[in-house]
Write an enzyme that holds these catalytic residues in place. Structure first.
Site, PDB file in Angstrom:
ATOM      1  N   TYR A 144      -1.421  -1.032  10.440  1.00 19.80           N
ATOM      2  CA  TYR A 144      -1.497  -1.188   8.986  1.00 19.80           C
ATOM      3  C   TYR A 144      -0.222  -0.658   8.325  1.00 19.80           C
ATOM      4  CZ  TYR A 144      -3.753  -1.293   4.358  1.00 19.80           C
ATOM      5  OH  TYR A 144      -4.085  -1.561   3.043  1.00 19.80           O
ATOM      6  N   SER A 165       0.870  -1.185   0.000  1.00 22.37           N
ATOM      7  CA  SER A 165       0.000   0.000   0.000  1.00 22.37           C
ATOM      8  C   SER A 165       0.903   1.230   0.000  1.00 22.37           C
ATOM      9  CB  SER A 165      -0.854  -0.026   1.278  1.00 22.37           C
ATOM     10  OG  SER A 165      -1.445   1.227   1.523  1.00 22.37           O
TER      11      SER A 165
HETATM   12  N1  LIG Z   1      -8.842  -0.622  -1.095  1.00 23.64           N
HETATM   13  C1  LIG Z   1      -7.816   0.170  -0.890  1.00 23.64           C
HETATM   14  O1  LIG Z   1      -7.961   1.408  -0.885  1.00 23.64           O
HETATM   15  C2  LIG Z   1      -6.426  -0.400  -0.682  1.00 23.64           C
HETATM   16  C3  LIG Z   1      -5.346   0.476  -0.730  1.00 23.64           C
HETATM   17  C4  LIG Z   1      -4.049  -0.020  -0.571  1.00 23.64           C
HETATM   18  C5  LIG Z   1      -3.847  -1.367  -0.385  1.00 23.64           C
HETATM   19  N2  LIG Z   1      -4.915  -2.212  -0.338  1.00 23.64           N
HETATM   20  C6  LIG Z   1      -4.625  -3.633  -0.144  1.00 23.64           C
HETATM   21  O2  LIG Z   1      -5.139  -4.357  -1.230  1.00 23.64           O
HETATM   22  C7  LIG Z   1      -5.467  -5.687  -0.820  1.00 23.64           C
HETATM   23  C8  LIG Z   1      -6.884  -6.024  -1.252  1.00 23.64           C
HETATM   24  O3  LIG Z   1      -7.745  -5.121  -0.620  1.00 23.64           O
HETATM   25  P1  LIG Z   1      -9.252  -4.844  -1.081  1.00 23.64           P
HETATM   26  O4  LIG Z   1      -9.422  -3.374  -1.058  1.00 23.64           O
HETATM   27  O5  LIG Z   1      -9.572  -5.614  -2.314  1.00 23.64           O
HETATM   28  O6  LIG Z   1      -9.991  -5.438   0.200  1.00 23.64           O
HETATM   29  P2  LIG Z   1     -11.381  -6.233   0.382  1.00 23.64           P
HETATM   30  O7  LIG Z   1     -11.707  -6.043   1.818  1.00 23.64           O
HETATM   31  O8  LIG Z   1     -12.366  -5.818  -0.659  1.00 23.64           O
HETATM   32  O9  LIG Z   1     -10.951  -7.739   0.098  1.00 23.64           O
HETATM   33  C9  LIG Z   1     -10.024  -8.390   0.918  1.00 23.64           C
HETATM   34  C10 LIG Z   1     -10.229  -9.894   0.813  1.00 23.64           C
HETATM   35  O10 LIG Z   1      -9.256 -10.505   1.675  1.00 23.64           O
HETATM   36  C11 LIG Z   1      -9.925 -11.517   2.429  1.00 23.64           C
HETATM   37  N3  LIG Z   1      -9.215 -11.748   3.686  1.00 23.64           N
HETATM   38  C12 LIG Z   1      -9.175 -10.931   4.770  1.00 23.64           C
HETATM   39  N4  LIG Z   1      -8.465 -11.526   5.746  1.00 23.64           N
HETATM   40  C13 LIG Z   1      -8.068 -12.738   5.272  1.00 23.64           C
HETATM   41  C14 LIG Z   1      -7.319 -13.807   5.819  1.00 23.64           C
HETATM   42  N5  LIG Z   1      -6.850 -13.758   7.071  1.00 23.64           N
HETATM   43  N6  LIG Z   1      -7.081 -14.885   5.053  1.00 23.64           N
HETATM   44  C15 LIG Z   1      -7.573 -14.955   3.788  1.00 23.64           C
HETATM   45  N7  LIG Z   1      -8.297 -13.987   3.220  1.00 23.64           N
HETATM   46  C16 LIG Z   1      -8.546 -12.884   3.962  1.00 23.64           C
HETATM   47  C17 LIG Z   1     -11.332 -10.999   2.648  1.00 23.64           C
HETATM   48  O11 LIG Z   1     -12.242 -12.041   2.965  1.00 23.64           O
HETATM   49  C18 LIG Z   1     -11.614 -10.351   1.298  1.00 23.64           C
HETATM   50  O12 LIG Z   1     -12.179 -11.260   0.364  1.00 23.64           O
HETATM   51  C19 LIG Z   1      -5.248  -5.711   0.687  1.00 23.64           C
HETATM   52  O13 LIG Z   1      -3.984  -6.264   0.977  1.00 23.64           O
HETATM   53  C20 LIG Z   1      -5.274  -4.246   1.073  1.00 23.64           C
HETATM   54  O14 LIG Z   1      -4.561  -3.980   2.254  1.00 23.64           O
HETATM   55  C21 LIG Z   1      -6.190  -1.760  -0.475  1.00 23.64           C
END
Ligand SMILES: NC(=O)c1ccc[n+]([C@@H]2O[C@H](COP(=O)([O-])OP(=O)(O)OC[C@H]3O[C@@H](n4cnc5c(N)ncnc54)[C@H](O)[C@@H]3O)[C@@H](O)[C@H]2O)c1
Length: 282
Positions: A176, A164
């Site tokens: 985080y 991120s």
């Molecule tokens: N959305 C944003 O703005 C953003 C920004 C920077 C980084 N990210 C990163 O991108 C990645 C995806 O995020 P997203 O926005 O698609 O999130 P999301 O919440 O839409 O999806 C995350 C998925 O991970 C699964 N998950 C959570 N904990 C888990 C575990 N312990 N074991 C297996 N699966 C698990 C959840 O069930 C979900 O399906 C993450 O690593 C997040 O930190 C997101």
């Protein structure tokens, strides 16, 4: 990094997509890819895109992957779901054994599963600190150790760790930010060690992307948007483009590096906001 309008077909050989890039119009992607957190959000988008390009996608999540497996299969792709909590080391071994049994190889891993608790420094309890670390940092560590031998036996592979911008700058929520900074370092460390096995490891750093992770944070999101020079949040498919690039053979010489997709937030967010607030008083 725009999407080709055809599904790239893959030669049936180990380690495809990881040798020196050839001068061809066709991008080659690994024929077997494991994606964590694939049931929803960006992980699901990566899975759809890879399946359209001919990869067998293994979807791992604590949530039910069956609806996405059905969607991909009905569209003519190949997908298999696995129940996995990425903090569970034995669970990782089970999933990798299942991939080996099904396909005999693995060319790509996307460590995408993640969680965020937007708690300020003094409000972060030890329990929150530990859980966020375990999911966002220990999970990818277990994953890399679990898949590396199969990737080595497959002739090599590409690992993409979803960090991120919080892993590149100081972010107010310590669990985080520290976990994502840790993941940036883990990527670079693993890249050095695993190069001998023809395994590349890179990190992707999204800014704000509209997924369930931001649900219920409208005030935070709107305030953050004002610091983004592009003036908008990212779309999941824009992160998918970078993931595809890092998995495919066009990035064969990239390892241990960071790809930031944030509409200019990290490089210019500060002065974008300052100029906005100054309202022409320069
Ligand atoms: N959305 C944003 O703005 C953003 C920004 C920077 C980084 N990210 C990163 O991108 C990645 C995806 O995020 P997203 O926005 O698609 O999130 P999301 O919440 O839409 O999806 C995350 C998925 O991970 C699964 N998950 C959570 N904990 C888990 C575990 N312990 N074991 C297996 N699966 C698990 C959840 O069930 C979900 O399906 C993450 O690593 C997040 O930190 C997101």
């Amino acid at each position: 990094m725009s999407e080709p309008d055809h599904a790239a077909s893959l030669p049936d050989r180990p380690g495809e997509g990881h040798g020196p890039a050839e001068h061809s119009e066709t991008v080659r992607y690994p024929s077997v890819v494991l994606i964590t957190g694939a049931a929803a959000g960006m992980g699901a988008e990566h899975a759809r895109a890879l399946a359209r390009r001919g990869s067998h996608v293994h979807l791992a999540d604590v949530a039910d992957c069956a609806p996405l497996v059905r969607e991909i299969t009905e569209a003519g792709g190949r997908a298999t779901g696995h129940a996995l909590d990425v903090t569970d080391r034995a669970g990782w071994r089970r999933v990798v054994d299942a991939v080996r049994a099904a396909d005999g190889r693995l060319g790509g891993l996307v460590n995408n599963a993640g969680m965020s608790r937007r708690l300020r420094f003094m409000d972060t309890t030890e329990e929150v600190w530990e859980r966020v670390m375990r999911v966002n940092l220990f999970g990818p560590f277990h994953g890399i150790q679990a898949v590396a031998p199969l990737m080595r036996d497959s002739g090599g592979g590409s690992i993409v760790n979803i960090s991120s911008v919080s892993g590149q700058i100081g972010y107010f929520s310590p669990s985080y930010s520290a976990a994502k900074w840790g993941l940036t370092g883990l990527s670079k460390s693993a890249a050095g060690e695993l190069a001998a096995w023809n395994i590349r490891v890179n990190s992707v750093h999204p800014g704000l992307v509209s997924t369930g992770l931001l649900a219920g944070s409208d005030g935070f999101v709107e305030s953050a948007r004002r610091s983004i020079p592009a003036g908008r949040l990212g779309e999941p498919r824009e992160i998918t483009d970078a993931v595809l690039f890092l998995l495919g053979d066009r990035s064969a010489y990239m390892t241990g590096t960071e790809v930031t997709l944030d509409g200019g937030l990290v490089s210019n967010g500060l002065y974008h906001r300052i100029l906005d607030d100054a309202e022409g008083a320069l």
